[in-house]
Design a protein around this motif. Structure first.
Motif, PDB file in Angstrom:
ATOM      1  N   UNK A  68     -15.171  -5.966  -1.402  1.00 41.11           N
ATOM      2  CA  UNK A  68     -15.188  -5.675  -0.013  1.00 41.11           C
ATOM      3  C   UNK A  68     -15.734  -5.922   0.486  1.00 41.11           C
TER       4      UNK A  68
ATOM      5  N   UNK B 196     -16.408  -9.904   0.379  1.00 38.29           N
ATOM      6  CA  UNK B 196     -15.231 -10.919   1.553  1.00 38.29           C
ATOM      7  C   UNK B 196     -16.405 -10.946   2.668  1.00 38.29           C
TER       8      UNK B 196
ATOM      9  N   UNK C 152      -7.115 -10.081   2.865  1.00 33.54           N
ATOM     10  CA  UNK C 152      -6.824  -9.379   0.976  1.00 33.54           C
ATOM     11  C   UNK C 152      -6.912  -7.915   1.492  1.00 33.54           C
ATOM     12  N   UNK C 153      -7.536  -7.820   3.068  1.00 29.71           N
ATOM     13  CA  UNK C 153      -7.367  -6.035   3.291  1.00 29.71           C
ATOM     14  C   UNK C 153      -6.091  -5.605   3.686  1.00 29.71           C
TER      15      UNK C 153
ATOM     16  N   UNK D   9      -3.309  -6.324   2.029  1.00 31.57           N
ATOM     17  CA  UNK D   9      -2.423  -6.457   1.071  1.00 31.57           C
ATOM     18  C   UNK D   9      -3.181  -4.895   0.311  1.00 31.57           C
ATOM     19  N   UNK D  10      -4.688  -4.540   0.351  1.00 28.69           N
ATOM     20  CA  UNK D  10      -5.276  -4.060  -0.328  1.00 28.69           C
ATOM     21  C   UNK D  10      -4.931  -2.500   0.526  1.00 28.69           C
TER      22      UNK D  10
ATOM     23  N   UNK E 147      -0.608  -2.083  -0.283  1.00 28.00           N
ATOM     24  CA  UNK E 147      -0.708  -1.438  -2.275  1.00 28.00           C
ATOM     25  C   UNK E 147      -1.217  -1.104  -2.249  1.00 28.00           C
TER      26      UNK E 147
ATOM     27  N   UNK F 196      -0.480   2.769  -0.551  1.00 29.54           N
ATOM     28  CA  UNK F 196       1.147   3.723   0.898  1.00 29.54           C
ATOM     29  C   UNK F 196       1.415   4.539  -0.106  1.00 29.54           C
ATOM     30  N   UNK F 197       1.599   5.943   0.752  1.00 25.01           N
ATOM     31  CA  UNK F 197       1.272   7.017   0.302  1.00 25.01           C
ATOM     32  C   UNK F 197       1.260   7.702   1.444  1.00 25.01           C
TER      33      UNK F 197
ATOM     34  N   UNK G 167       7.704 -13.015  -3.432  1.00 23.23           N
ATOM     35  CA  UNK G 167       7.762 -13.852  -4.167  1.00 23.23           C
ATOM     36  C   UNK G 167       8.000 -14.602  -5.176  1.00 23.23           C
TER      37      UNK G 167
ATOM     38  N   UNK H  93       6.839  -3.324  -7.478  1.00 24.41           N
ATOM     39  CA  UNK H  93       5.414  -2.319  -7.614  1.00 24.41           C
ATOM     40  C   UNK H  93       5.058  -1.248  -7.585  1.00 24.41           C
ATOM     41  N   UNK H  94       6.122  -1.187  -6.654  1.00 28.93           N
ATOM     42  CA  UNK H  94       6.048  -0.001  -6.801  1.00 28.93           C
ATOM     43  C   UNK H  94       7.360   1.384  -6.303  1.00 28.93           C
TER      44      UNK H  94
ATOM     45  N   UNK I 123     -10.197   5.056   1.590  1.00 28.70           N
ATOM     46  CA  UNK I 123     -11.182   4.792   0.352  1.00 28.70           C
ATOM     47  C   UNK I 123     -11.576   6.505   0.473  1.00 28.70           C
TER      48      UNK I 123
END
Lengths: 254, 401
Positions: free
Chosen positions: B1, B4, B21-22, B24-25, B28, B30-31, B323, B328-329, B367
């Motif tokens: 990070x 970047x 990038x951020x 996408x992070x 991924x 998500x909760x 694509x 993923x989850x 984070x």
């Protein structure tokens, strides 16, 4: 649900080298594009040739590959490439709109010609194999196409249907098929149902993959257990869950 | 990070790269977050939700009891714990409330002064948000399954409406006329969607297994029908020629840039199409459980790379990579079937509503707290422990020495 290890996108991926080679739980097979051919060959070995007195070529179902490789789109692409090259033939097996059978072209030709030895339909079938199967990757043929493009006459088409290479699809079109594959379909469906029942009747509707592979098969199951397991996992009739004691197969109620 | 950030500062990287990038992070990660809640107003299942496009602050939801609620998603309280409050409700006591379940709600794309809702009571109402009264009511002969206003339209203000009638009606907001009809489907139209790229392109999905793409300026029929076999007539049985799915098609979603179209059908498949040519990209998502008899509202992320699709699957939301088709989850949290989900592009959050009358907010996990935020820890800290930077803490020597 708190996830102990978060999903990380590729951009932030930090690769950690693992020193030990012990593998607990579900072991993942190494994957790569070349390996689709070898997984196909592995699945072909699971096909019981003796059961059909060697009259049938080895048939694998397309969704069995999905149980080995996680990226389905990649599998589809590779299979299409192999079909374009003429190494592989795909058939619509008939019992499910999505179940496609895969046979190596060389195998198919050999078995069909062996089956045609001495019959009156032999020259027509030979011509069909040479002209149509090698050239065209279609799964079915219409009357127009057969008459005009491939120049077969009506009586020749009847001979092809009689020999089992073509099966009726509807008025004026035929599926490409494997001669004498009726027995295969019958045993396959029975076996699939029996294996699914084995999973369903287990306690909680789930069973460890290693355990069910070891189980004694009843008279309904003629194929190798692993063949059926790949089939039900790939067709998503059971859920495949990685656990610390190996892969768990859980029956999916739909 | 940090790499970047430095690269962006130095100009080595495009600014968009860090943002993607951020995003996408965050997607991924998500909760369900215990700090974020949505007010529970609906007494019955939630059929549809929509977040306004202008600010991303207000969310509309339509329920199976005909109730429509507007929530404020912004957290101005300064506290971490926040419940998205309902700003106003059109409840059962209102004179103008829909008589039966509300199937689709959508904000007017340009401001929150207006929204449109359609329902199984065969009407579509255009509401004034200020007074919560319908400014216009369109009557139809059959249940209205869905409607959509084009998010980019400048030259027209048409609402496409899909009902049990195979003809798609285009209602004009400005004049109130409904003479424009698109004919071509043979069974009820379950989902309609305007393209976010071209204001005249409309995609419609129907129970006759077909998906048609139309240009509303053309007098003749549809531009093309999506074919799952891409013209390879040999692959399917002859009845299945030119169909998008082997069952009813009940979900449509364009990607953010409008270049691809996703469709879901009751044959438990989801397909990705090139929206310009109608070609099936043959991405294999596997079995996407779909038992909905009505429209399925699913959504695609925006601003990430790779993009993700959020599809309600039974009582959870499945997240696939767009694509490659990889699962993923699964976002699990609802107690009953999930009917709709919506992506908030600015905060990379997903809101999903279902039959258990809850709207759940899936928030990117933060984070792990760094060194600077230890003021709370100082107060709660164990006795005798000085607030030492954990990086300098002595892990080796024991306390008894």
């Amino acid at each position: 649900m708190s996830r102990k290890r978060a999903l990380i996108s590729d951009a932030f991926n930090l690769k950690k080298r693992r020193n030990g080679t012990e593998q607990f739980g579900a072991t993942a097979a190494e994957e790569g594009p070349a390996d689709i051919k070898s997984s196909l060959e592995y699945l072909m070995t699971l096909f019981p040739r003796k059961l059909f007195n060697d009259a049938l070529p080895q048939i694998v179902l397309k969704h069995q590959l999905y149980s080995i490789h996680s990226d389905r789109t990649l599998v589809d692409k590779e299979l299409n490439k192999m079909r374009e090259r003429g190494d592989l033939l795909m058939f619509q097996l008939g019992f499910d709109a999505e179940a496609f059978g895969l046979v190596f072209t060389s195998d198919y030709k050999a078995k069909v010609l062996a089956g045609e030895e001495g019959k009156t339909t032999q020259p027509t079938v030979e011509r069909f194999l040479e002209k149509v199967v090698t050239v065209c990757t279609d799964l079915s043929f219409t009357k127009d196409k057969m008459l005009k493009e491939f120049l077969f006459t009506d009586s020749e088409i009847t001979q092809l249907v009689k020999s089992g290479v073509l099966t009726v699809r509807d008025a004026g079109s035929w599926w490409l098929s494997i001669p004498n594959s009726g027995k295969f379909t019958k045993y396959f469906i029975k076996g699939r149902k029996a294996v699914l029942n084995m999973v369903k009747k287990s306690k909680y509707g789930e069973v460890l993959k290693a355990e069910i592979e070891e189980r004694r098969t009843n008279s309904q199951v003629k194929f190798h257990m692993k063949y059926h397991i790949h089939d039900i996992v790939g067709a998503e009739l059971v859920e495949s869950i990685p656990t610390t004691s190996g892969t768990l197969l859980r029956f999916v109620d739909s | 990070m940090l790499g970047f950030l430095t690269a962006r500062r130095a100009g080595l990287d495009d600014p968009l790269r860090l943002r993607r990038a951020e995003s996408t992070r965050r997607v991924l990660g998500l909760q369900l977050n215990p700090d974020r809640d949505v007010d529970r107003i609906h007494g019955n299942g939630i059929n549809t939700i929509d977040i306004e496009a202008v600010e991303g602050r207000y969310m509309l939801s339509g329920g199976a009891d005909g109730v429509i609620v507007i929530y404020d998603l912004e957290n101005f309280s300064g506290k971490l714990q926040y419940t998205c409050k309902a700003v106003c409700t059109i409840g059962r006591s209102s004179r103008y409330v829909h008589k039966f379940s509300v199937e689709t709600v959508q904000w007017y794309p340009y401001d929150t002064g207006m929204f449109v809702s359609s329902s199984f009571d065969k009407t579509m109402k255009v509401w004034d948000t200020e007074t919560l009264k319908p400014a216009e009511v369109f009557q139809f002969e059959g249940n209205v399954y869905c409607h959509h206003l084009s998010p980019v339209a400048r030259k027209h203000s048409l609402i496409a409406v899909g009902t049990t009638n195979p003809k798609i009606q285009l209602c004009d907001l400005k004049s109130g006329s409904r003479i424009h009809i698109l004919q071509g489907h043979r069974a009820e139209v379950l989902s309609v969607r305007w393209s976010p790229r071209y204001e005249h392109i409309l995609a419609t999905a129907s129970a006759d297994s077909k998906v048609k793409v139309w240009d509303v300026r053309r007098a003749s029929g549809s531009l093309f029908t999506l074919d799952q076999h891409n013209g390879d007539k040999s692959k399917a049985s002859s009845e299945a020629v030119n169909t998008a799915h082997n069952g009813r098609v009940n979900g449509l979603c364009f990607t953010g840039d409008g270049l691809y179209l996703l469709t879901t059908g009751t044959d438990d498949r989801m397909r990705l199409w090139n929206s310009a040519t109608g070609e099936n990209t043959l991405v294999n998502y596997g079995k996407v459980c779909n038992e909905s008899r009505k429209r399925l509202q699913f959504t695609v992320s925006r601003g990430c790379s790779p993009e993700f699709v959020f599809v309600p699957c039974g009582s959870s939301v499945a997240v696939y990579t767009l694509h490659t088709g990889e699962l993923v989850t699964m976002l699990r949290g609802h107690y009953n079937n999930v009917d709709c989900c919506e992506f908030h592009p600015d905060y990379q959050e997903v809101y999903s509503g279902g039959k258990d009358c809850n709207i759940l907010a899936w928030v990117p996990v933060l984070r792990p707290s760094g060194v600077e935020e230890d003021s709370d820890h100082e107060v709660k800290g164990a006795a005798g422990q000085s607030s030492v930077n954990p990086a300098f803490q002595d892990e080796w020597s024991s306390d008894e020495d």
